[in-house]
Design an enzyme around this catalytic site. Structure first.
Site, PDB file in Angstrom:
ATOM      1  N   GLU A  95       0.829  -1.202   0.000  1.00  0.00           N
ATOM      2  CA  GLU A  95       0.000   0.000   0.000  1.00  0.00           C
ATOM      3  C   GLU A  95       0.872   1.265   0.000  1.00  0.00           C
ATOM      4  O   GLU A  95       0.409   2.349  -0.348  1.00  0.00           O
ATOM      5  CB  GLU A  95      -0.866  -0.043   1.267  1.00  0.00           C
ATOM      6  CG  GLU A  95      -2.000   0.922   1.286  1.00  0.00           C
ATOM      7  CD  GLU A  95      -2.980   0.592   2.427  1.00  0.00           C
ATOM      8  OE1 GLU A  95      -3.239  -0.598   2.661  1.00  0.00           O
ATOM      9  OE2 GLU A  95      -3.450   1.522   3.071  1.00  0.00           O
ATOM     10  N   PRO A  97      -9.964   2.842   2.972  1.00  0.00           N
ATOM     11  CA  PRO A  97      -9.632   1.514   3.511  1.00  0.00           C
ATOM     12  C   PRO A  97      -9.646   0.425   2.424  1.00  0.00           C
ATOM     13  O   PRO A  97     -10.289   0.571   1.379  1.00  0.00           O
ATOM     14  CB  PRO A  97     -10.722   1.295   4.555  1.00  0.00           C
ATOM     15  CG  PRO A  97     -11.080   2.672   4.996  1.00  0.00           C
ATOM     16  CD  PRO A  97     -10.996   3.516   3.756  1.00  0.00           C
ATOM     17  N   ARG A  98      -8.945  -0.650   2.720  1.00  0.00           N
ATOM     18  CA  ARG A  98      -8.681  -1.670   1.699  1.00  0.00           C
ATOM     19  C   ARG A  98      -9.934  -2.297   1.109  1.00  0.00           C
ATOM     20  O   ARG A  98      -9.977  -2.617  -0.083  1.00  0.00           O
ATOM     21  CB  ARG A  98      -7.824  -2.773   2.314  1.00  0.00           C
ATOM     22  CG  ARG A  98      -6.435  -2.301   2.567  1.00  0.00           C
ATOM     23  CD  ARG A  98      -5.627  -3.304   3.317  1.00  0.00           C
ATOM     24  NE  ARG A  98      -4.270  -2.809   3.427  1.00  0.00           N
ATOM     25  CZ  ARG A  98      -3.321  -3.400   4.118  1.00  0.00           C
ATOM     26  NH1 ARG A  98      -3.590  -4.510   4.794  1.00  0.00           N
ATOM     27  NH2 ARG A  98      -2.114  -2.903   4.168  1.00  0.00           N
ATOM     28  N   ASP A  99     -10.966  -2.506   1.947  1.00  0.00           N
ATOM     29  CA  ASP A  99     -12.171  -3.152   1.425  1.00  0.00           C
ATOM     30  C   ASP A  99     -12.787  -2.304   0.322  1.00  0.00           C
ATOM     31  O   ASP A  99     -13.248  -2.819  -0.695  1.00  0.00           O
ATOM     32  CB  ASP A  99     -13.174  -3.427   2.559  1.00  0.00           C
ATOM     33  CG  ASP A  99     -13.488  -2.196   3.392  1.00  0.00           C
ATOM     34  OD1 ASP A  99     -12.605  -1.333   3.540  1.00  0.00           O
ATOM     35  OD2 ASP A  99     -14.618  -2.093   3.909  1.00  0.00           O
TER      36      ASP A  99
END
Ligand code: FAD
Length: 606
Positions: free
Chosen positions: A258, A313-315
């Protein structure tokens, strides 16, 4: 039966960040401690961690503090985190980082000589203490050195196949008495008698076909805990990291950190559009940039601009990439483009992201200083895990503790980047301390029962006894394909019902696994022993995912796309039923005290 026996106060299963930190604390508190790990010491998952350790040290932003970190973590987890774990984590992470430095870790520095901190998705301020993109290596190196200096015994290339329990002296519920396993090289059996066992076995990624996880992450700790009578919480929440490599096929799933986005990289579709602006959810709209110009200014002026949507966020990012690919706007090999080449100088990229530079050069023949990378979602992390007491990491079985990725609750429905390494340090330390205290109180120790040892040995040898049974590699392939196709990033009830049917059929095949050859280094046998763990973990994920009829964090239901207020108050608990099947129950979420609930208003207003 030939059996090597050992006796300790505390046995730690796993030598990643959580296991080593737990072992150090236990030994320093007077417990005779051993660490057992499947691979060589130093080669745990933790070593692969690239981006950094999240801790509100306020080195770059004096406004940062534990309350902001607590709030970011809870919001990232869509409020399903155990509030007490999120609180302890945010409060104690800075001390754990400083302690690592005292023990010899060398972090990158700010121009003022403080530990440097970098930006990551979901964190309001630059918060990740790092060493280039090799932070995990430095963390492990430091902990390993201290482990060795303290004289902690390490059993490496040794797999634990069963936790041993027995009746408590005081007539209470069965308690931990030790563990049973085998040396991977010789196949010889070994048993450890100990009143405290800390599980620190990491994740479950190998149940999926495309994953950033390595061969060790077969969910052993989750499954061993369940078998011993402990419970697992919220197993439906599996994190698909948005950026894994997609090409060539041999490296599909390997992580692209990331930090590439944190350091300026942007995501584009095949038409060259920076598509993340089309996927900003209302929940995060207020704190996300509205235009590309604002997003770009944020890298230099964080006070007057909002963060780029690539750092949601990743989701959120993983779902957006999935939608672009499905809509036919993907890259040639089924991903999207991650471009840092057009945004930063070659010198900057090579300095900030040395591992990524080499990874793409060597594995994909791509020069990331000159061209965009192709990336797509990869199974990365499990938020669900052993249900523990937040302060001591004690599981429901007396004498059993769990810390790190194997434990549940801390990250709710979605983990923020950098929050795992800090989790390992904070809760590894707490687990080690509590395990030592428990062990040192147990003077009237129960002993390992011969029948339990004989049973564990029989179970381990069973695949040699069957002839013409199932091949472990075929079963593993079929399980990974099932989880990839039917319990992946977007889920529906009919698909998960089909997954559960297939898992039931795979269970029968696992009961009929056979391997050839001898116990001396025999990878087929090792896999045959890992498969029951992978299967039970997969069943827990599929059952819980079918039960939770809403979308939240790492769990996206096509048939229930919204979050639901009732589910916002509900945890799903897996236990092992007497017939060996997985039993699922609903449990109310622990209530957050009012003074912590106020933090959300207070931080939003600041
Ligand atoms: P691990 O480090 O996974 O260690 C598990 C240990 O258990 C190993 O020693 C293994 O051999 C042992 N073990 C397992 N089963 C058995 C058994 N049956 N018997 C004996 N031993 C056993 N997180 C961050 O916060 N920041 C990052 O920058 C970051 N980057 C990441 C990059 C990659 C590529 C990956 C894969 C993950 C990253 N993560 C990051 C996540 C983080 O690295 C992991 O969640 C974390 O390291 C897990 O640590 P752990 O101590 O729980 O377990």
């Amino acid at each position: 039966m030939e059996l090597e026996r050992h006796e300790y106060d505390v046995v730690v299963v796993g030598a990643g960040g959580a296991g080593l930190r737990a072992a150090i604390e236990a030994q320093e508190n007077g417990a005779r401690t051993a660490v057992v790990c499947k691979s060589l010491l130093g080669k745990a998952h933790t070593v692969m961690a690239e981006g950094g350790i999240a801790a509100a040290m306020a080195n770059l932003y004096p406004e940062d503090n534990w309350r902001v970190h607590f709030r970011d973590t809870m919001r990232g987890g869509k409020m399903l985190n155990h509030w007490r774990m999120a609180q302890l984590h945010a409060q104690e992470a800075p001390d754990r980082v400083r302690e690592l430095e005292d023990w010899g870790a060398l972090f990158d520095r700010t121009p003022d000589g403080l530990i440097s901190q970098r930006d990551f998705g979901g964190h309001r301020y630059a918060r990740l203490a790092h060493v280039g993109d090799r932070t995990g290596l430095e963390l492990i190196r430091t902990l390993q050195q201290r482990t060795v200096a303290l004289g902690i015994d390490v059993f490496m290339e040794c797999t634990v196949t069963r936790l041993l329990t027995g009746p408590a002296g005081d007539g209470g519920p069965d308690e931990v008495t030790g563990a049973f396993g085998y040396w991977r090289e010789s196949g010889r059996f070994v048993a450890w008698q100990a009143p405290s066992v800390v599980l620190a076995t990491g994740g479950i990624g190998k149940s999926y076909k495309v994953t950033s996880n390595s061969w060790e992450y077969t969910g052993d700790g989750h499954s061993l805990a369940l078998q011993a009578g402990a419970t697992l919480v919220n197993m439906e929440f599996v994190q698909f990291h948005p950026t894994g490599m997609v090409w060539p096929p041999s490296v599909r799933g390997i992580l692209v950190t990331e930090s590439v986005r944190g350091d300026g990289g942007i995501l584009k579709n095949s038409a060259g559009n920076r598509f993340m602006f089309d996927y900003i959810p209302d929940f995060f709209r207020k704190e996300t940039a509205e235009t590309e110009a604002e997003a770009d200014r944020w890298y230099d002026d964080k006070k007057n601009n909002r963060r780029p949507p690539e750092l949601l966020p990743r989701d959120e990012v993983a779902r957006a990439i999935n939608s672009e690919v499905k809509a036919g706007r993907g890259s040639p090999h089924g991903g999207v483009f991650l471009d840092i080449a057009s945004r930063r100088s070659a010198e900057y990229i090579r300095k900030r992201l040395p591992s990524m530079y080499h990874q793409f050069r060597e594995l994909a023949e791509v020069d990331i200083t000159a061209e965009a990378m192709e990336v797509g979602p990869t199974c990365h992390y499990v938020m669900g895990g052993v249900e523990v007491d937040p302060d001591t990491e004690a599981a429901r079985v007396p004498g059993l503790f769990a810390a790190g990725e194997v434990a549940g609750g801390m990250h709710g429905s979605n983990r923020l980047g950098g929050n795992s390494l800090s989790d390992l340090l904070v809760f590894g330390r707490r687990a080690g301390l509590a395990a030592a205290e428990h062990a040192l109180k147990r003077i009237d120790r129960t002993h390992l029962r011969d029948d339990a040892l004989a049973d564990a040995a029989r179970a381990a040898l069973a695949p040699f006894e069957r002839e013409g049974g199932e091949n472990p590699y075929t079963v593993q392939h079929d399980l990974q394909q099932t989880m990839h196709d039917l319990v992946g990033i977007i889920r529906t009830a009919p698909e998960m019902e089909q997954a559960l049917e297939r898992i039931a059929a795979l269970k029968e095949r696992v009961a009929n696994l056979s391997v050839e050859g001898h116990r001396q280094y025999n990878p087929g046998w090792h896999l045959a022993l890992d498969l029951p763990h992978m299967l039970v973990v997969s069943e827990c994920i599929a059952r819980a995912a079918l039960e939770r009829q809403e979308s939240r964090g790492g769990h996206t239901r096509d048939d229930f796309p919204a979050t639901d207020d009732e589910w916002a108050r509900t945890n799903l608990i897996c236990a092992q039923a007497p017939d060996g099947s997985v039993a699922l129950t609903r449990q109310p979420l622990p209530r957050m005290p009012a003074e912590l609930a106020d933090v959300f208003e207070e931080v939003s207003a600041s």
